[in-house]
Scaffold this motif. Structure first.
Motif, short mmCIF file in Angstrom:
data_model
loop_
_atom_site.label_atom_id
_atom_site.label_comp_id
_atom_site.label_asym_id
_atom_site.label_seq_id
_atom_site.Cartn_x
_atom_site.Cartn_y
_atom_site.Cartn_z
N ASP A 1 0.85 -1.20 0.00
CA ASP A 1 0.00 0.00 0.00
C ASP A 1 0.89 1.24 0.00
OD1 ASP A 1 -2.20 -1.69 0.05
OD2 ASP A 1 -2.32 -1.68 2.24
N LYS A 2 0.80 2.06 1.03
CA LYS A 2 1.60 3.29 1.07
C LYS A 2 2.91 3.11 1.85
CE LYS A 2 -2.42 6.35 0.75
NZ LYS A 2 -3.16 7.48 1.40
N ASP A 3 3.11 1.94 2.42
CA ASP A 3 4.31 1.70 3.21
C ASP A 3 5.42 1.08 2.37
OD1 ASP A 3 3.48 2.38 6.06
OD2 ASP A 3 1.88 1.00 5.48
N VAL A 4 6.64 1.53 2.59
CA VAL A 4 7.80 1.00 1.87
C VAL A 4 8.81 0.49 2.89
CG1 VAL A 4 9.67 1.50 0.27
CG2 VAL A 4 7.45 2.62 -0.03
N PHE A 5 9.29 -0.70 2.67
CA PHE A 5 10.29 -1.30 3.55
C PHE A 5 11.57 -1.56 2.75
CE2 PHE A 5 6.18 -2.36 5.24
CZ PHE A 5 6.32 -2.19 6.61
N LYS A 6 12.69 -1.28 3.38
CA LYS A 6 13.98 -1.61 2.77
C LYS A 6 14.42 -2.94 3.37
CE LYS A 6 18.69 0.06 2.00
NZ LYS A 6 19.67 1.15 2.29
N ASP A 7 14.25 -3.99 2.61
CA ASP A 7 14.60 -5.32 3.10
C ASP A 7 16.10 -5.54 2.92
OD1 ASP A 7 14.66 -7.90 3.94
OD2 ASP A 7 13.49 -8.74 2.29
N ALA B 1 15.79 -4.12 12.87
CA ALA B 1 14.85 -3.03 13.19
C ALA B 1 13.77 -2.91 12.12
CB ALA B 1 15.61 -1.72 13.34
N GLU B 2 14.16 -3.10 10.85
CA GLU B 2 13.18 -3.00 9.76
C GLU B 2 12.23 -4.20 9.78
OE1 GLU B 2 12.12 -0.61 6.18
OE2 GLU B 2 12.68 -0.39 8.29
N ILE B 3 12.74 -5.36 10.10
CA ILE B 3 11.89 -6.55 10.23
C ILE B 3 10.89 -6.35 11.36
CG2 ILE B 3 11.85 -9.01 10.78
CD1 ILE B 3 14.57 -9.26 9.42
N GLN B 4 11.36 -5.78 12.48
CA GLN B 4 10.46 -5.53 13.61
C GLN B 4 9.39 -4.51 13.24
OE1 GLN B 4 10.48 -7.29 16.56
NE2 GLN B 4 8.50 -6.26 16.78
N ARG B 5 9.75 -3.51 12.45
CA ARG B 5 8.77 -2.50 12.00
C ARG B 5 7.68 -3.16 11.17
NH1 ARG B 5 7.94 1.65 7.92
NH2 ARG B 5 9.62 0.85 6.62
N LEU C 1 3.74 -3.01 12.45
CA LEU C 1 2.68 -2.42 11.63
C LEU C 1 1.66 -3.46 11.17
CD1 LEU C 1 4.75 0.09 9.45
CD2 LEU C 1 3.24 0.60 11.37
N LYS C 2 1.88 -4.72 11.63
CA LYS C 2 0.95 -5.81 11.32
C LYS C 2 0.67 -5.92 9.82
CE LYS C 2 -1.20 -5.40 15.89
NZ LYS C 2 -0.31 -6.41 16.47
N MET C 3 1.76 -6.01 9.08
CA MET C 3 1.65 -6.04 7.62
C MET C 3 1.30 -7.42 7.08
SD MET C 3 2.04 -3.16 6.21
CE MET C 3 2.46 -1.49 6.65
N GLY C 4 1.47 -8.45 7.88
CA GLY C 4 1.36 -9.80 7.38
C GLY C 4 0.05 -10.12 6.68
N VAL D 1 27.75 -29.86 14.45
CA VAL D 1 27.12 -29.09 13.38
C VAL D 1 26.52 -27.83 13.99
CG1 VAL D 1 25.18 -29.04 11.76
CG2 VAL D 1 26.62 -31.08 11.92
N ASP D 2 26.80 -26.68 13.39
CA ASP D 2 26.23 -25.42 13.88
C ASP D 2 24.75 -25.35 13.53
OD1 ASP D 2 28.61 -24.46 14.92
OD2 ASP D 2 29.20 -23.45 13.05
N LEU D 3 23.91 -25.11 14.52
CA LEU D 3 22.49 -24.89 14.30
C LEU D 3 22.25 -23.39 14.34
CD1 LEU D 3 19.67 -26.03 13.88
CD2 LEU D 3 19.43 -26.23 16.37
N MET D 4 21.95 -22.82 13.19
CA MET D 4 21.81 -21.38 13.05
C MET D 4 20.33 -21.01 12.95
SD MET D 4 24.77 -21.09 10.11
CE MET D 4 25.09 -19.33 10.25
N LEU D 5 19.96 -19.96 13.65
CA LEU D 5 18.57 -19.51 13.67
C LEU D 5 18.50 -18.08 13.16
CD1 LEU D 5 15.66 -20.12 14.42
CD2 LEU D 5 16.17 -19.46 16.77
N ALA D 6 17.70 -17.86 12.11
CA ALA D 6 17.66 -16.55 11.47
C ALA D 6 16.22 -16.09 11.25
CB ALA D 6 18.38 -16.60 10.12
N PRO D 7 16.00 -14.78 11.26
CA PRO D 7 14.67 -14.29 10.89
C PRO D 7 14.48 -14.42 9.38
CG PRO D 7 16.17 -12.44 11.22
CD PRO D 7 16.92 -13.68 11.61
N MET D 8 13.28 -14.78 8.97
CA MET D 8 12.99 -14.78 7.54
C MET D 8 12.99 -13.34 7.05
SD MET D 8 9.69 -16.42 5.55
CE MET D 8 10.21 -18.10 5.91
#
Length: 314
Positions: free
Chosen positions: A33-39, A44-48, A52-55, A281-288
Motif C-alpha cells: 500500500d503506502k508503506d515501503v520497507f527496505k529489506d 529493526a526494519e523486520i520488527q517495524r 505495523l501488522k503487515m502480514g 554441526v552449527d544450528l543457526m537460527l535466522a529471521p525470515m
C-alpha cells in the motif's frame, strides 16, 4: 587477497553471522500500500514490519530487487575499495531476477573498477564472482557459510568458486507454510498457479500443509503433513537423519517468519539441537526476510543444509 561476500537480502542468515563476516547485503524494496520497507536484513526494519501488522495484507505487495545500477553503485563506491575479490551469492535465478541483475552489473564493475582504485592506494586487480545458490531463504545459507570458511583457508578464487558451485548443487531448502489461504492469494498476485484455490481450501479445512523443497533451482511439494506443528516435527526428524548421515557443510540453518523465541518451543527442536551438538554441526537460527514473509506468509519455517544427493521420503 582480501576476500568479501555480498548476498541477496532473501538469503536467510543470522544477523550476527552477517556482521561477523562483514557481509554486504543487496537490498530489496518492498511496497505494501503506502508503506515501503527496505529489506536489507536489518532487525529493526523486520520488527517495524511486525509492529505495523503487515502480514495479513502483504500478499498484494510489490517487491523490487536490487537493480543493476544499485549493484554497480554498491561495488564501485564501496566494495572495490575494500576488497580484492567479492563473491556475490543470490537465491535461485528461477525465482528472482537478482542473479541476472548482478551478472549484468558485473560487466560494468569489472570495466570501471580500475578508474576507482587508481584514485586511491589500492593496487592490483579486482575480481567479482557470481554464484547462484539454486535454493531459497535458509536453503541459501550453506553456500554462504562455506564461503566464509573457505576465505580463511587461503585457497584461490577459482578453487573457492568450484567448491561453492558444488555446494550449491547439493543444497536443500525446505519450507513449511502456515497459512495456505495467504500462499494462494500471493501466488494469484504473482500469476503463479502452483497453489490452486481448491487445494488451499481443502488443505486449510483438513489442516493439511504442503512440505515444499527448493533444490537445484526447482521448487515444489515433496510431501504433505497434517498440522503445522506435526509438520515441523516430521521435518526436524528428517533433518536429524541427514545430520547423522553427514553433511557437506557442518551447518543447519532455520529461518522463521515470526518471533525467533518461538522456534525452540516447536516440537522436535530439542532433538535437532542435540543431534547437531553431537555431530559438531552449527544450528543457526535466522529471521525470515521481509521479502520471504511477503511471498510465503508470516509464521512459515524454512530449513537449509547441504548433503550428498539422496531420496527424501515424507
Amino acid at each position: 587477497m582480501r576476500m568479501g561476500l555480498a548476498i541477496d537480502a532473501s538469503c536467510d542468515l543470522p544477523q550476527a553471522f552477517i556482521e561477523e563476516h562483514d557481509i554486504a547485503v543487496m537490498p530489496i524494496a518492498v511496497k505494501i500500500d503506502k508503506d515501503v520497507f527496505k529489506d536489507n536484513r536489518d532487525p529493526a526494519e523486520i520488527q517495524r514490519f511486525f509492529d505495523l501488522k503487515m502480514g495479513s495484507r502483504s500478499h498484494s505487495a510489490s517487491t523490487e530487487p536490487c537493480s543493476v545500477e544499485d549493484v554497480q553503485k554498491l561495488f564501485l563506491e564501496k566494495l572495490v575499495l575494500e576488497k580484492d575479490c567479492v563473491f556475490c551469492l543470490t537465491i535461485t535465478a528461477t525465482r528472482s531476477p537478482i542473479n541476472d541483475h548482478v551478472i549484468k552489473a558485473s560487466f560494468a564493475v569489472l570495466k570501471h573498477y580500475r578508474d576507482v582504485r587508481d584514485q586511491t592506494t589500492m593496487p592490483g586487480p579486482f575480481l567479482m564472482r557470481v554464484i547462484d545458490t539454486r535454493s531459497i531463504f535458509a536453503g541459501s545459507a550453506p553456500v554462504i557459510v562455506e564461503a566464509a570458511r573457505l576465505f580463511k583457508t587461503g585457497q584461490t578464487p577459482a578453487a573457492i568458486r568450484e567448491r561453492l558451485t558444488y555446494i550449491a548443487n547439493n543444497s536443500y531448502g525446505y519450507m513449511l507454510p502456515r497459512d495456505l489461504y495467504y500462499l494462494r492469494a500471493r501466488a494469484k498476485t504473482k500469476g503463479d498457479r502452483s497453489v490452486g484455490l481448491f487445494s488451499a481450501v481443502m488443505g486449510s479445512a483438513l489442516d493439511i500443509k504442503p512440505l515444499l523443497r527448493a533444490y537445484r533451482g526447482e521448487t515444489g511439494p515433496v510431501g504433505k503433513v497434517r498440522g503445522f506443528e506435526h509438520g515441523v516435527e516430521v521435518l526436524f526428524d528428517y533433518v536429524i537423519k541427514r545430520v547423522h548421515a553427514g553433511l557437506l557443510v557442518p551447518a543447519v540453518c532455520l529461518s522463521y517468519g515470526g518471533d525467533l523465541a518461538d522456534v525452540p518451543k516447536l516440537p522436535g527442536y530439542e532433538a535437532l539441537r542435540d543431534a547437531c551438538e553431537e555431530c559438531k554441526v552449527d544450528l543457526m537460527l535466522a529471521p525470515m526476510s521481509i521479502t520471504g514473509m511477503v511471498n510465503v506468509g508470516e509464521g512459515a519455517l524454512t530449513v537449509g543444509f547441504a548433503a550428498e544427493e539422496h531420496v527424501a521420503e515424507f
